[in-house]
Design a protein around this motif. Structure first.
Motif, short mmCIF file in Angstrom:
data_model
loop_
_atom_site.label_atom_id
_atom_site.label_comp_id
_atom_site.label_asym_id
_atom_site.label_seq_id
_atom_site.Cartn_x
_atom_site.Cartn_y
_atom_site.Cartn_z
N VAL A 434 0.70 -1.10 0.22
CA VAL A 434 -0.05 0.24 0.29
C VAL A 434 0.98 0.96 -0.30
N TRP A 438 -3.05 3.63 -1.47
CA TRP A 438 -3.11 2.48 -2.55
C TRP A 438 -2.89 1.49 -3.10
N GLN A 439 -3.71 1.03 -2.86
CA GLN A 439 -3.58 -0.55 -2.72
C GLN A 439 -2.45 -1.38 -3.97
N VAL A 450 -7.45 2.15 -0.62
CA VAL A 450 -7.92 1.06 1.14
C VAL A 450 -8.36 2.07 2.18
#
Length: 654
Positions: A434, A438-439, A450
Motif C-alpha cells: 500500500v 492505494w493498494q 484502502v
C-alpha cells in the motif's frame, strides 16, 4: 617513378602486418570546446557568417559587442556566445515571447525567473551592450571562469550555485536548457561558422595526388552530425616489423626550411618511404608531408618530424587512433580490451552520443560504459552492448522503468493506462503493498484506495526542479538559498503533518528525484498526476523573490480561469469558491503562526491552479531575496510552523 611504385607496393603489402605498441591508458579527453577559450574567427568573419544565414542587421552588428567585451567577461569564447545567441534569437528574428526591444540576446530571465512563455519573466536590458555583457557573464559563471561570480554584472541570474556547471559547450545541454542535445547544437553552429570562415581547413599542398590516383591533402575532415561506420567488436591486430624499404648514400636534406629525401643517384624520393623505423610521405615534388594526410580513402598523421604516427593521437582537444598501417580508424573499436567509438571524422567520443538511433555513454577516457551510471543527477541503465535503456526493463526479478530521456523513473509513474510506484531510493517497482493509501497489486499496478483514515487525497507539489525550471536563488552573507530545495523541505514537513491527521498524501516529486524537464512539461506532469488520481486538494509550495530586497511576506494564489483546452477547458464554481477560501485561510493561518507580513489571497492565472480539476492553491511562503525572511524560510522550526499552519487550514477546509 619505378622506385616510388615499389615503395607504394611494399607499403601496402606491409599494411596488414605493421604493429603498434598498445598504450596502457588514455588520458581524459574533452570531446567538445571549452567555453573559456580563444577563437580564430574574426569579427568580420562572424558578421559574414551571420549574413549568410539571413540574420537581421541588428544581429549581424552584435558580433562587434561580443568580440569587444569577451576579454573582460571571463575570456569567454566570443564565437561560442555569438552562435548561441543566433540559436536563441533566430539570428535576430526572435519570433518567440521576446522581441528586439528586450535587448536580450540569449533569453535571460529575471532573478525571480518564471515560465518560458511569460514575457515578464524575461529581463529587459537598457541596451545591447548590457545584454551582451550579461550573456557573456552568465556563460563565464557556468564555465567556472576565474573571478566569478562577480559583483558588477548585468546578469540577473548570477547565482553562485551554477558556477562551473558547464565548462564546455556540450555540457550546456540539460543545464542552460532542458534539452540534452542543446550544447551539441550550439557546438555544431560554432563548427559551421569555423568551416564557413575557413578556419578548420588547412592550406592545401600541391600537387595533390598520390601514385594510386587518389587525393592527398593535409586537410582535416569535418565532423558530421551522424557517424556512419559499422560496429567492429574485434580487437585491432598487432604484429612487429622493423625492416626498412629504402637506403641512400645521400638521404635527408633540408632546403629552404623543407625536408627532402635524395636517393643515391641524386633524385628526390616521392611517396611513402621507410628509411629508418618510421614511415614518411613525400609529395610528388619531393617535399616531406606533415600533419594530416589523406591518401586514397584513408587518413594518416605525420608528426613534426615527418614520421607517421601510430596509436593514440591528441590533436587539439580531440583524441584519434591510428592503427598498425597508420590509417585513422572509426566506428566501434576494441583497444586495450576497452570498447571505444570513434566517429566518422575519427574523433573519439566521450559522454552521451547517439549511434544508429541508440544512446551510449563513453567515459572521460573514451571507454564505453554499461550497467548503472550516474553522469548527472539522474541514474541511467546501459545494457551490455552499451545501449541506454528506455521504458520497462527487468534485472533479476526486479522491474525498473526509464523515462524517454533514459533517466530512471521514481515515485508514481504512468505506463499505458496504469499507474505504478517505483521506489524513490532505488527505482525498483513495488508490488503487493500500500502506497499513499492505494493498494498496489502483485503485478505492480495501482488498485483501489484502502479503507481506514481519511478518504481524502491531498497532492503536495514542491515547486520547480533541477534544471528545466529550477526556481529562484538568492545569496546573503555568503549563504545561497535555492527555492527548489526549500520547497521540498517544506513539502516533506507538510506531508508528515497531514498524514498524522489521517489524510492520504502524494508528492509530485520526491526528495531523491532530480527531474530536469522543461517548465511546461514539468507543470503538465504535476497537474496530470493530481487529475489522474482524483485528488481532493492540490497545494503547490513556493518561495518568492523580488528585485527589491525589502519585499517580504506571505501570499497564496488561486485561479478564476477555466482550464486550458488540452485539459478539457472546464470551469467550476465549486473549485473556485473552495480555492479562494483556502488561499485566504492558508495565508492568515501562516501569518498567525509566524508573524509574517500578510500579502493576502490573490487571483493569479497560474498553470497548476488553473488546470487541476480539484480546488488548488499556490503558496508563496516568504521572500528569499529578503535577508531576514530567507534565514527564516531555511530554519527547520520556522518551516514546521508554516507546515502546521497549512495543515490546519486543510483539515478545517477540505
Amino acid at each position: 617513378m619505378n622506385i616510388n611504385k615499389k615503395v607504394i607496393s611494399f607499403f601496402l603489402a606491409l599494411a596488414i602486418v605493421l604493429s603498434i605498441a598498445p598504450t596502457t591508458s588514455v588520458q581524459a579527453a574533452i570531446a567538445d570546446i571549452n567555453i573559456v577559450s580563444n577563437t580564430q574567427v574574426t569579427v568580420e568573419q562572424a558578421k559574414k557568417w551571420a549574413k549568410s544565414k539571413g540574420a537581421t542587421n541588428t544581429f549581424i552588428n552584435l558580433a562587434e559587442l561580443y568580440w569587444k567585451y569577451a576579454k573582460d567577461c571571463g575570456n569567454v569564447n566570443p564565437g561560442i556566445a555569438y552562435v548561441q545567441s543566433a540559436k536563441e534569437t533566430g539570428y535576430g528574428k526572435f519570433g518567440g515571447v521576446l522581441d528586439e526591444t528586450y535587448n536580450n540576446p540569449c533569453g535571460l530571465k529575471t532573478s525571480a525567473g518564471g515560465g518560458d512563455t511569460d514575457p515578464n519573466a524575461h529581463t529587459r536590458f537598457n541596451s545591447w551592450d548590457e545584454g551582451v555583457q550579461a550573456h557573456l557573464d552568465h556563460l563565464a559563471l557556468y564555465a567556472g571562469a576565474e573571478g566569478y561570480p562577480k559583483s558588477n554584472t548585468y546578469d540577473p541570474r548570477h547565482f553562485v550555485t551554477i558556477k562551473g556547471k558547464s565548462p564546455t559547450v556540450n555540457s550546456l545541454g540539460g543545464k542552460w536548457a532542458p534539452s540534452s542535445t542543446y550544447g551539441e547544437e550550439v557546438n555544431s553552429l560554432y563548427n559551421d561558422m569555423l568551416t564557413y570562415s575557413g578556419i578548420n581547413v588547412k592550406p592545401e599542398v600541391t600537387p595533390n595526388t598520390d601514385d594510386k590516383g587518389g587525393s592527398v591533402s593535409p586537410e582535416k575532415p569535418v565532423i558530421p552530425n551522424t557517424p556512419t561506420a559499422p560496429e567492429v567488436t574485434s580487437p585491432i591486430q598487432n604484429s612487429n616489423d622493423s625492416s626498412t624499404n629504402i637506403t641512400s648514400s645521400i638521404g635527408w636534406r633540408c632546403e629552404g626550411g623543407t625536408w627532402y629525401y635524395y636517393t643515391s643517384n641524386g633524385s628526390k624520393a616521392t611517396g611513402w618511404i621507410k628509411p629508418d623505423n618510421n614511415w614518411y610521405y613525400l609529395y610528388s615534388d619531393g617535399s616531406m608531408a606533415k600533419d594530416w594526410l589523406r591518401a586514397g580513402s584513408k587518413w594518416y598523421y605525420l608528426q613534426s618530424s615527418g614520421a607517421m604516427k601510430l596509436g593514440w593521437l591528441k590533436d587539439g582537444s580531440k583524441w584519434y587512433y591510428l592503427q598498425g598501417d597508420g590509417s585513422m580508424v572509426n566506428g566501434f573499436k576494441l583497444i586495450d580490451n576497452k570498447k571505444y567509438f570513434l566517429d566518422s571524422s575519427g574523433a573519439m567520443r566521450v559522454g552521451w552520443f547517439s549511434i544508429s538511433g541508440n544512446w551510449h555513454y563513453f567515459n572521460t577516457d573514451g571507454s564505453m560504459l554499461n550497467g548503472w551510471i550516474r553522469p548527472d543527477n539522474n541514474w541511467y541503465y546501459l545494457y551490455s552492448d552499451g545501449i541506454m535503456a528506455t521504458g520497462w526493463f527487468k534485472l533479476g526479478e526486479t522491474w525498473y522503468y526509464s523515462n524517454s530521456n533514459g533517466s530512471m523513473a521514481t515515485g508514481w509513474t504512468m505506463s499505458g493506462n496504469d499507474f505504478y510506484y517505483l521506489q524513490p531510493s532505488s527505482g525498483a517497482m513495488l508490488k503487493d503493498t500500500v502506497i499513499n493509501g492505494w493498494q498496489i497489486g502483485t503485478d505492480g499496478k495501482r488498485g483501489s484506495r484502502v479503507s481506514g483514515g481519511s478518504s481524502k487525497l491531498i497532492v503536495i507539489d514542491p515547486g520547480h526542479n533541477f534544471g528545466g525550471d529550477d526556481g529562484a536563488y538568492a545569496t546573503h552573507n555568503r549563504v545561497t538559498y535555492a527555492e527548489r530545495d526549500l520547497n521540498m523541505q517544506l513539502a516533506v514537513k507538510l506531508k508528515s503533518k497531514l498524514e498524522d491527521q489521517g489524510y492520504q498524501v502524494m508528492l509530485t516529486r520526491n526528495e531523491t528525484d532530480r527531474e530536469t524537464l522543461g517548465v511546461t512539461q514539468s507543470l503538465t506532469k504535476r497537474v496530470e498526476m493530481a487529475n489522474n488520481f482524483n485528488a481532493d486538494f492540490f497545494v503547490s509550495l513556493h518561495h518568492n523573490s523580488a528585485e527589491a530586497e525589502s519585499a517580504k511576506g506571505v501570499e497564496t494564489y488561486y485561479s478564476s480561469n477555466s482550464q486550458d483546452a488540452n485539459f478539457g477547458g472546464a470551469f467550476s464554481d465549486y473549485k473556485l469558491s473552495i480555492s479562494k477560501n483556502m488561499a485566504v485561510d492558508i495565508t492568515n493561518s501562516i501569518v498567525n503562526k509566524t508573524g509574517a507580513v500578510n500579502r493576502g489571497g490573490k487571483d493569479g492565472n497560474l498553470f497548476v491552479c488553473r488546470n487541476t480539476k480539484m480546488p488548488a492553491v499556490l503558496v508563496e511562503s516568504g521572500f528569499i531575496t529578503n535577508t531576514e525572511e530567507a534565514a527564516n524560510c531555511a530554519d527547520s522550526n520556522y518551516q514546521n510552523k508554516i507546515a502546521g499552519a497549512i495543515a490546519d487550514s486543510i483539515s478545517s477546509g477540505i
